[in-house]
Design an enzyme around this catalytic site. Structure first.
Site, short mmCIF file in Angstrom:
data_model
loop_
_atom_site.label_atom_id
_atom_site.label_comp_id
_atom_site.label_asym_id
_atom_site.label_seq_id
_atom_site.Cartn_x
_atom_site.Cartn_y
_atom_site.Cartn_z
N GLU A 139 -11.81 12.66 77.80
CA GLU A 139 -13.23 12.87 77.43
C GLU A 139 -13.31 13.13 75.94
O GLU A 139 -12.34 13.59 75.35
CB GLU A 139 -13.75 14.15 78.10
CG GLU A 139 -13.82 14.10 79.57
CD GLU A 139 -13.83 15.49 80.19
OE1 GLU A 139 -13.76 16.48 79.45
OE2 GLU A 139 -13.91 15.55 81.42
N LYS A 141 -13.98 15.23 72.70
CA LYS A 141 -14.02 16.66 72.42
C LYS A 141 -15.27 16.90 71.59
O LYS A 141 -15.32 16.56 70.40
CB LYS A 141 -12.77 17.11 71.67
CG LYS A 141 -12.74 18.61 71.44
CD LYS A 141 -11.36 19.05 70.96
CE LYS A 141 -11.24 20.56 70.92
NZ LYS A 141 -12.16 21.21 70.00
N ASP A 143 -18.08 18.46 69.38
CA ASP A 143 -18.01 19.46 68.32
C ASP A 143 -19.34 20.21 68.28
O ASP A 143 -20.24 19.86 67.53
CB ASP A 143 -17.73 18.75 66.99
CG ASP A 143 -17.32 19.72 65.93
OD1 ASP A 143 -17.07 20.90 66.26
OD2 ASP A 143 -17.23 19.32 64.76
N TYR A 252 -18.49 19.64 80.75
CA TYR A 252 -17.17 18.98 80.79
C TYR A 252 -16.17 19.68 81.71
O TYR A 252 -15.03 19.31 81.77
CB TYR A 252 -16.59 18.88 79.38
CG TYR A 252 -16.45 20.20 78.67
CD1 TYR A 252 -15.54 21.14 79.11
CD2 TYR A 252 -17.23 20.50 77.57
CE1 TYR A 252 -15.41 22.36 78.49
CE2 TYR A 252 -17.11 21.72 76.94
CZ TYR A 252 -16.21 22.64 77.41
OH TYR A 252 -16.09 23.85 76.79
N LYS A 352 -6.60 15.79 68.15
CA LYS A 352 -7.60 15.98 67.08
C LYS A 352 -7.64 14.73 66.21
O LYS A 352 -6.61 14.20 65.82
CB LYS A 352 -7.22 17.19 66.22
CG LYS A 352 -7.19 18.49 66.98
CD LYS A 352 -8.55 19.12 67.11
CE LYS A 352 -8.92 19.84 65.83
NZ LYS A 352 -10.21 20.52 65.96
N CYS A 446 -17.49 27.71 25.85
CA CYS A 446 -18.37 27.77 27.02
C CYS A 446 -19.44 26.69 26.91
O CYS A 446 -20.11 26.59 25.88
CB CYS A 446 -19.01 29.15 27.11
SG CYS A 446 -20.27 29.24 28.40
N CYS A 449 -22.96 28.97 26.47
CA CYS A 449 -23.23 29.84 25.32
C CYS A 449 -22.32 29.53 24.13
O CYS A 449 -22.44 30.15 23.08
CB CYS A 449 -23.12 31.30 25.71
SG CYS A 449 -21.42 31.84 25.97
N CYS A 464 -15.38 32.38 30.28
CA CYS A 464 -16.27 32.73 29.18
C CYS A 464 -16.36 34.25 29.24
O CYS A 464 -16.71 34.80 30.28
CB CYS A 464 -17.64 32.09 29.41
SG CYS A 464 -18.94 32.84 28.43
N CYS A 469 -23.69 35.78 28.35
CA CYS A 469 -23.84 34.32 28.51
C CYS A 469 -24.91 34.06 29.57
O CYS A 469 -24.81 34.56 30.70
CB CYS A 469 -22.51 33.72 28.94
SG CYS A 469 -22.64 32.02 29.51
S1 IVH Z 1 -11.92 21.57 78.31
C1 IVH Z 1 -9.75 25.58 79.56
N1 IVH Z 1 -13.29 19.52 77.48
O1 IVH Z 1 -13.14 22.65 72.86
C2 IVH Z 1 -10.09 24.65 78.46
N2 IVH Z 1 -13.27 21.46 76.10
O2 IVH Z 1 -10.50 24.30 72.26
C3 IVH Z 1 -11.35 23.99 78.74
N3 IVH Z 1 -14.60 21.25 74.07
O3 IVH Z 1 -14.47 25.60 72.71
C4 IVH Z 1 -11.77 23.15 77.68
N4 IVH Z 1 -15.30 19.19 74.42
O4 IVH Z 1 -15.89 24.17 74.21
C5 IVH Z 1 -12.90 20.77 77.20
N5 IVH Z 1 -14.47 17.60 76.89
C6 IVH Z 1 -14.09 18.86 76.63
C7 IVH Z 1 -14.51 19.53 75.46
C8 IVH Z 1 -14.06 20.84 75.22
C9 IVH Z 1 -15.33 20.23 73.60
C10 IVH Z 1 -14.42 22.54 73.36
C11 IVH Z 1 -14.59 23.75 74.22
C12 IVH Z 1 -13.73 24.79 73.56
C13 IVH Z 1 -12.79 24.01 72.74
C14 IVH Z 1 -11.40 24.24 73.28
#
Ligand code: IVH
Length: 707
Positions: A139, A141, A143, A252, A352, A446, A449, A464, A469
């Site tokens: 899935e 991640k 943000d 999620y 990441k 500067c 000044c 400076c 100044c």
């Molecule tokens: S699973 C037990 N799935 O990432 C761990 N987390 O470092 C459950 N996050 O703050 C996390 N998308 O809110 C999971 N598809 C996803 C996610 C996700 C974003 C965030 C989560 C948490 C951080 C974990």
């Protein structure tokens, strides 16, 4: 969620409701079935609009039906159900959010940065689970800001922030304004009595852009990025403000699911993918794209890596900010066997993404003069879009930075924006030079000044040293009024700059003698804005002493030291009598800070500044709220944290110490009582080992002490 057939019926029902005459809302018998129809229809259109983003009703028609339901509910309050679509509306101001425990702790995720990290992890998972190949589910991640939702008997009863993982803030009223979160869902159908769901609150990239355009037009402060504004919005005291930010929630994870015997039912759902399908069917927004979406379930790590590469390529085009891919073991039984550390589950990992980078031309360099006279070179860049933000400048920090990175004016440079807005120059590309580039020449005077710049041997920053100044004076005023210092909200940075230019404001004490009559006649000012300004200036006279100390701008004296100083004296001027040795007895005050404090208080100008502020009526006494908490468990003890902590965040650890009357410092010295060591500690541990009186303990030992 809805079959074709059901959708047709609901569409028909919508037409009927819109075309037949409205009933007399006082007539309960007639209202009963209409309420039911309105619920169904509005819920359906919410889903089409918010989850699918494909509405099939005109806004006016929706508003009419919504209003119709509201009128009935007002006339017949007992027909108002807690999950009525009208119940999403804001509830006005709430007090501080109460803390609530999570059913199951909300952990973090282990992290991977490259495919080989994933292969290593896969090997360890296979070993742990004694399997030859694992079925994974992947899935995005998201943000944003994490939330936990509790449904009991099909009703949403609570929404909370992640907090420290064990407990979070109860933000139920704010959560209820998010249209992507169903107020009720038929979990009973799946035999579930209580479920806790985890998700991420996000803002659509386009909506975020529009939000900022609207704010710019209204002259309001811009939001820095979607993540921070989502997190900030969720904690708004006024839930009508939450609705303004257009938040959405992706679910999620099903963190907990129990039947009415309170037995865990996750096994009955078999896999994470199946739970997501159930949630999709119940109208939640999930990473799935349809009710039977199975495309994210993958056999073995190589298939996962291939899919991750595809995600990385389409990241920019994805409508929400994502910073990686989460890979999970799909099967719940296997998840259970894998278990978790105190920090993260062993059945999931986050890959990441690289920080987003772009190439552009460094066109010129401006030298800025800071509050303490420090000269900072700033690169003027040919505007370039990185991760959704237009970037046209970036700090070059100091002469060493420029030298180390071999940066010349006219160079092509690579810039990066990691999560946040602050852009960073990663490197220059010397191969792209065509002879027109010029080495950076540091000024010797500067730029404001013109006095000669100085640099002590051991420092890397040119300064400076002319206290008068204009650039420094202006920056000191901006610092004085800033949020962390005196927090004079009506006197923002741009207003200070304007007043300074117009000579309405030439020294800090002038803030308390502003010519309001004249200001009212200025372009863009009126009676209302002047009243606001006058009120916030007046309120600042009663600020806490530590804020005034921050505002004075003593070099290297930030929030922690200022709080300490305010705890130590009862009146600001007492500090003028302290010598360096006495100051150094305070925790976290080393020779440099002590010297800076003494120098400040022996300077004529500083003393005059304090005197003038005092006679303007600014509080210079310690307030009751600032006194050190007496008698806590750690009263008089000094802690330092080093290395990566596994359980706690740094600020959580700090708070735990401070709440118990102790202090947290940032450097090892003889004054230190405890060094708490996390993973991969550096030189601080070595230094502390040489001082016998310092007790060196692990994070676990610290947590035990606290318990
Ligand atoms: S699973 C037990 N799935 O990432 C761990 N987390 O470092 C459950 N996050 O703050 C996390 N998308 O809110 C999971 N598809 C996803 C996610 C996700 C974003 C965030 C989560 C948490 C951080 C974990």
């Amino acid at each position: 969620m809805y079959s074709e057939q059901q959708q047709k019926q609901l569409q028909q029902l919508t037409t009927n409701l819109l075309s037949t005459q409205a009933i007399n809302v006082q007539d309960k018998l007639a209202a009963l079935p209409v309420v039911d129809d309105l619920h169904q229809v509005l819920k359906y259109h919410d889903w089409r609009y918010y989850v699918l983003a494909e509405p099939t009703i005109k806004d006016v028609d929706y508003d009419y039906l919504f209003d119709y339901l509201k009128r009935i509910e007002t006339a017949q309050p007992d027909l108002l159900k807690p999950d009525s679509p009208t119940q999403r509306v804001a509830r006005g101001l709430s007090e501080d959010f109460p803390t609530v425990p999570h059913t199951v702790p909300m952990l973090s995720l282990a992290k991977a940065y490259k495919p080989d990290d994933l292969r290593d992890w896969d090997t360890s998972v296979k070993k742990l689970l004694e399997e030859d190949e694992i079925e994974y589910i992947i899935e995005p991640k998201f943000d944003g800001a994490s939330i936990a939702l509790v449904y009991e008997n099909n009703l949403l009863i609570r929404g909370a922030t992640r907090g420290n993982g064990a407990e979070g803030d109860d933000i139920t009223n704010n959560i209820k304004t998010l249209a992507t979160i169903p107020l009720s869902a038929n979990f009973a159908k799946a035999g579930l009595h209580k479920v806790e769901l985890r998700g991420e609150v996000v803002i659509h990239k386009k909506k975020f852009e529009q939000l900022n355009k609207d704010r710019a037009a209204k002259g309001e402060k811009l939001l820095s990025n979607p993540r921070n504004s989502a997190a900030g919005a969720l904690r708004q005291k006024d839930s009508s403000k939450v609705a303004e930010r257009k938040l959405e929630a992706f679910i999620y994870q099903m963190g907990y699911a129990a039947n009415n015997k309170a037995e865990n039912q996750l096994y009955n759902l078999a896999t994470h993918g199946k739970s997501m399908q159930l949630l999709y069917q119940q109208g939640f927004k999930t990473p799935l794209t349809s009710a039977n979406d199975n495309s994210n379930v993958l056999q073995g790590m190589e298939a996962v890596i291939e899919a991750c590469n595809k995600w990385q390529a389409k990241r920019d085009a994805y409508p929400y900010e994502i910073d990686g891919i989460v890979i999970k073991v799909n099967n719940y039984k296997l998840q259970d066997i894998a278990g978790a550390t105190s920090h993260h589950p062993r059945w999931a990992i986050a890959l990441k993404f690289d920080a987003q980078q772009a190439m552009t031309i460094l066109e010129d360099i401006t030298f800025q003069v800071g509050r303490t006279g420090a000269i900072t070179p700033v690169a003027n860049l040919k505007t370039v879009n990185v991760a959704g933000a237009n970037i046209s400048n970036a700090s070059l920090h100091n002469a060493d930075f420029i030298k180390d990175k071999d940066i010349q004016v006219g160079d092509t440079v690579v810039i990066e924006r990691a999560g946040d807005v602050i852009p960073y120059i990663v490197r220059s590309i010397p191969e792209k030079r065509d002879g027109s580039q010029k080495p950076v020449e540091f000024p010797s005077n500067c730029p404001v000044c013109e006095s000669a710049l100085e640099k002590p041997e051991e420092e890397i920053v040119w300064r400076c040293v002319n206290m008068e100044c204009p650039a420094q004076v202006e920056a000191r005023i901006i610092h004085f009024v800033s949020k962390n210092a005196m927090d004079i909200a009506g006197l923002g940075k741009d207003i200070v700059k304007r007043f300074f230019k117009d000579k309405l404001l030439q020294r800090i004490p002038d803030i308390y003698q502003l010519p309001y009559d004249q200001i009212q006649t200025l372009d863009g000012w009126g009676e209302k804005s002047v009243v606001k300004l006058r009120d916030s200036v007046a309120a600042s006279k009663d600020q806490e002493l530590n804020r005034l100390i921050i505002g004075l701008g003593i070099r290297d004296v930030g929030g922690t030291t200022a709080k300490l100083l305010a705890q130590t004296v009862t009146e600001l001027e007492e500090l003028a009598n302290w010598n360096e040795e006495q100051l150094m007895e305070l925790p976290d005050v080393g020779p440099k800070v002590a010297a800076n404090i003494c120098q400040f208080f022996s300077n004529e100008q500083s003393l005059r500044l304090i005197k003038d502020l005092k006679s303007a009526g600014v509080n210079t006494h310690r307030k009751e709220s600032e006194a050190a908490s007496e008698g806590g468990q750690f009263q008089g003890l000094i802690f330092l944290f080093t290395g990566a902590l596994q359980e706690l965040k740094r600020n959580e650890a700090k708070k735990m110490v401070e709440d118990r009357g102790g202090k947290v410092v940032s450097a090892v010295s003889k004054k230190l009582n405890y060094l708490v060591v996390g993973e991969a500690p550096g030189s601080k541990l070595k230094k502390a080992q040489k001082i016998e009186t310092i007790k060196i303990i692990s994070e676990a030992e610290f947590l035990e002490m606290v318990d």
